[in-house]
Motif scaffolding. Structure first.
Motif, mmCIF file in Angstrom:
data_model
loop_
_atom_site.group_PDB
_atom_site.id
_atom_site.type_symbol
_atom_site.label_atom_id
_atom_site.label_comp_id
_atom_site.label_asym_id
_atom_site.label_seq_id
_atom_site.Cartn_x
_atom_site.Cartn_y
_atom_site.Cartn_z
ATOM 1 N N SER A 1 89.776 34.654 30.792
ATOM 2 C CA SER A 1 90.694 35.758 30.979
ATOM 3 C C SER A 1 92.127 35.281 30.853
ATOM 4 O O SER A 1 92.434 34.113 31.056
ATOM 5 C CB SER A 1 90.470 36.359 32.362
ATOM 6 O OG SER A 1 91.260 37.495 32.533
ATOM 7 N N CYS B 1 96.033 38.241 18.091
ATOM 8 C CA CYS B 1 94.776 38.444 18.826
ATOM 9 C C CYS B 1 93.671 38.853 17.854
ATOM 10 O O CYS B 1 93.718 39.935 17.267
ATOM 11 C CB CYS B 1 94.944 39.505 19.908
ATOM 12 S SG CYS B 1 93.429 39.783 20.863
ATOM 13 N N MET C 1 96.942 43.856 28.102
ATOM 14 C CA MET C 1 95.523 43.754 27.786
ATOM 15 C C MET C 1 94.776 44.584 28.822
ATOM 16 O O MET C 1 94.707 44.223 29.993
ATOM 17 C CB MET C 1 95.029 42.310 27.801
ATOM 18 C CG MET C 1 93.548 42.200 27.436
ATOM 19 S SD MET C 1 92.910 40.522 27.416
ATOM 20 C CE MET C 1 93.467 39.985 25.826
ATOM 21 N N PRO D 1 90.910 42.472 30.282
ATOM 22 C CA PRO D 1 90.969 41.012 30.165
ATOM 23 C C PRO D 1 89.593 40.344 30.114
ATOM 24 O O PRO D 1 89.447 39.282 29.537
ATOM 25 C CB PRO D 1 91.738 40.575 31.411
ATOM 26 C CG PRO D 1 92.471 41.777 31.858
ATOM 27 C CD PRO D 1 91.660 42.964 31.426
ATOM 28 N N CYS E 1 88.373 39.230 26.732
ATOM 29 C CA CYS E 1 89.087 38.157 26.039
ATOM 30 C C CYS E 1 88.101 37.116 25.524
ATOM 31 O O CYS E 1 87.193 36.697 26.236
ATOM 32 C CB CYS E 1 90.085 37.513 27.007
ATOM 33 S SG CYS E 1 90.955 36.097 26.339
ATOM 34 N N TRP E 2 88.298 36.688 24.292
ATOM 35 C CA TRP E 2 87.412 35.703 23.656
ATOM 36 C C TRP E 2 87.732 34.274 24.083
ATOM 37 O O TRP E 2 86.966 33.360 23.835
ATOM 38 C CB TRP E 2 87.519 35.795 22.148
ATOM 39 C CG TRP E 2 87.148 37.110 21.558
ATOM 40 C CD1 TRP E 2 86.696 38.232 22.222
ATOM 41 C CD2 TRP E 2 87.206 37.485 20.192
ATOM 42 N NE1 TRP E 2 86.484 39.258 21.342
ATOM 43 C CE2 TRP E 2 86.788 38.818 20.075
ATOM 44 C CE3 TRP E 2 87.589 36.809 19.041
ATOM 45 C CZ2 TRP E 2 86.729 39.484 18.870
ATOM 46 C CZ3 TRP E 2 87.528 37.474 17.845
ATOM 47 C CH2 TRP E 2 87.099 38.802 17.752
ATOM 48 N N CYS F 1 97.096 33.891 21.667
ATOM 49 C CA CYS F 1 98.235 34.566 22.281
ATOM 50 C C CYS F 1 99.044 33.606 23.148
ATOM 51 O O CYS F 1 100.272 33.656 23.157
ATOM 52 C CB CYS F 1 97.775 35.772 23.095
ATOM 53 S SG CYS F 1 96.624 35.390 24.428
#
Length: 104
Positions: free
Chosen positions: A2, A20, A35, A38, A41-42, A47
């Motif tokens: 995250s 992103c 975001m 979160p 998120c990958w 970012c």
């Protein structure tokens, strides 16, 4: 994995939005990065690397050995300083020379 975007630090440059790969970061009403989810998120940290003011923290969870630490970058010319803040408040730093990073 995250991230957290610090709204008081974000300058609305949109660099994080542009990089992103999941299109997860969008501008809020004030034009600052946001975001909404979160947890989606990958963890690529694109970012974090692109933010020119260190407004994005990446959480290093226990599964990564971070035990709740956070990490962000500070750019200084050709250098990128990866700053890791431990849960104790201690800060560790790794500096990368971008001109020498891929030298063999």
């Amino acid at each position: 994995m995250s991230i957290r975007i610090k709204q008081d630090t974000c300058i609305g440059c949109r660099q994080c939005i542009d990089v992103c790969p999941g299109s997860l970061i969008i501008p809020n009403a004030q034009g600052k990065a946001n975001m909404q989810y979160p947890k989606d998120c990958w963890g690529c940290m694109s970012c974090v690397k692109e933010c020119p003011v260190g407004a994005i923290d990446f959480y290093l969870g226990a599964d990564m050995g971070g035990r709740g630490s956070t990490m962000h970058t500070v750019k200084d010319g050709r250098f990128i300083h990866w700053r890791i803040q431990l849960p104790t408040g201690e800060i560790k730093e790794i500096t990368v020379d971008t001109q020498e990073a891929n030298a063999y």
